[in-house]
Enzyme design. Sequence first.
Site, short mmCIF file in Angstrom:
data_model
loop_
_atom_site.label_atom_id
_atom_site.label_comp_id
_atom_site.label_asym_id
_atom_site.label_seq_id
_atom_site.Cartn_x
_atom_site.Cartn_y
_atom_site.Cartn_z
N SER A 130 42.61 -11.35 41.42
CA SER A 130 41.17 -11.16 41.25
C SER A 130 40.68 -11.99 40.08
O SER A 130 41.46 -12.49 39.27
CB SER A 130 40.88 -9.69 40.97
OG SER A 130 41.20 -9.38 39.62
N LYS A 131 39.36 -12.12 39.98
CA LYS A 131 38.82 -12.91 38.88
C LYS A 131 39.12 -12.24 37.55
O LYS A 131 39.26 -12.90 36.53
CB LYS A 131 37.32 -13.16 39.06
CG LYS A 131 36.45 -11.92 39.16
CD LYS A 131 34.98 -12.33 39.34
CE LYS A 131 34.09 -11.10 39.42
NZ LYS A 131 32.68 -11.44 39.64
N ARG A 132 39.25 -10.92 37.58
CA ARG A 132 39.57 -10.21 36.33
C ARG A 132 41.00 -10.49 35.86
O ARG A 132 41.27 -10.50 34.67
CB ARG A 132 39.33 -8.71 36.49
CG ARG A 132 37.91 -8.38 36.12
CD ARG A 132 37.46 -6.99 36.48
NE ARG A 132 36.07 -7.07 36.89
CZ ARG A 132 35.65 -7.27 38.12
NH1 ARG A 132 36.52 -7.35 39.11
NH2 ARG A 132 34.38 -7.39 38.39
#
Length: 508
Positions: free
Chosen positions: A261-263
Amino acid sequence: MERKVRVRFAPSPTGALHIGGVRTALYNYLFARQNGGDMILRIEDTDSTRFVPGAEEYINEALAWLGIGIDEGVNEGGNYGPYKQSERRDIYRAHVKQLLDADKAYIAFDTPEELDAKRAEVQNFQYDASTRMGMRNSLSLSADEVKALIDAGEKYVVRFKIEPNIDVEVNDLLRGKVVINSSILDDKVLYKSADDLPTYHLANIVDDHLMEVSHVIRGEEWLPSAPLHVLLYEAFGWKESMPDFVHLPLLLKPTGKGKLSKRDGKKLGFPVFPMEWKDNEDTWAGFREEGFLPEAVVNFVGLLGWNPGDDREMLSMDDMIKEFSFDHCSRSGARFNFEKAAWFNHEYLINMPDEKLAELFKPVLASKGVDVAAYSDAFLTKVVSLVKGRISFVKDLWDQSAFFFVAPTEFAEKDVKKRWKEDTAALLTELIGVLEGIEDFTSKPAEEVVIGWITEKGYHMGNVMNAFRLTVVGECKGPHMFDITELIGKEETIARVKAGIDKIGTNA
Ligand code: GLU
């Protein structure tokens, strides 16, 4: 007859293109090019609630930066347009009507509240053959009632009437024949009167047919919609032109557990987007802004789930076009490994001509306040050739070579402690005399003189050379000493040794 290969990359402009989307686009492109086919870019923007301004531009720019060429699309044009779904309303309306007329779809008036109430009442409620007669739709209501509701302006949706208990076969080139029983599918909403727009499901499938798509290559998160693809093609009578499917496995976190994920990128300090992206939550790093070459990103992404059948790793776009094959695509998730991405970048940087690398270095130098025009291209080229072995990114060149442009003002404390002895100042003062006497200050001749002097005097080679380096570089590292002194020149070398003696000599 072999059908022409036509593939599409069909992003929804709901945000930046994730690196997984880049891989999908890339594999579509490789497959199209390999087969002399067409690569379509279709913008799937029928969900107005999820539309994000700037996303479409971002997608175009990212694909262009990476060299993923588009043959047909919003900007390229083509014979199958428009290529933006919000501009194809008439087409979808006609197709919805076709299904309604053929009794393969029906109109449903159930409000979101009514549906919620139903879900609360019936566990695992699914709108399908077993429940639809208990709902408010054109199958359960009379024709007059339906007409009255529509005339009264009541909002409705059109649902696909899925026949229960049919084995639906999806031909996936990676997974083989995938069989799914239609009873697990709900009567998918195909169209909403509220915004007069089709849903993703209808638009995506109708367009694949009308655009004569031969292969649907996409992420595995879309596998659940593949049976609907098949059923709708059949309902429309298009069975003959059914595309083949390829559902690419997930990109996984570096740990291998769970979807990237981008996180994850934020937390671990690496980009998951090709270019920087700002949304109302945060600013997300991009490969481009982090200093990656597009060729390196393409090579890295290409090998996330595919290999050429042997252990080659350095592959250009052309190599991949030649070698690409679904037979060598993995069915299990591909772990995202940022160190590997950096390694590719390193390889591309050290393999590019030094002149080109020097060009890329210029803006970095300027940003550090260096008067770039004061240096010849030959000088900059030599500098990068000496230090490039130690870099992963163009910006790293500065850390490795700053001393070529600015004399050190500070000296690494641990090196001073280790290398600066009682007699060092005196030795270096003597060295200055030796340096002054050198006629040809290029690397080899200068080295011969200095080494000759050290040997003749019986001095300790390491002590002299390390102290010398400390005054010129500021620390005991860097490329070959006499390559450095050749480049900065005799005058500057001597000035630095003097300054070093002054500054360190007193506080040692
Ligand atoms: N619009 C879908 C997406 O955002 C397309 C899925 C597909 O390729 O069928 O990925």
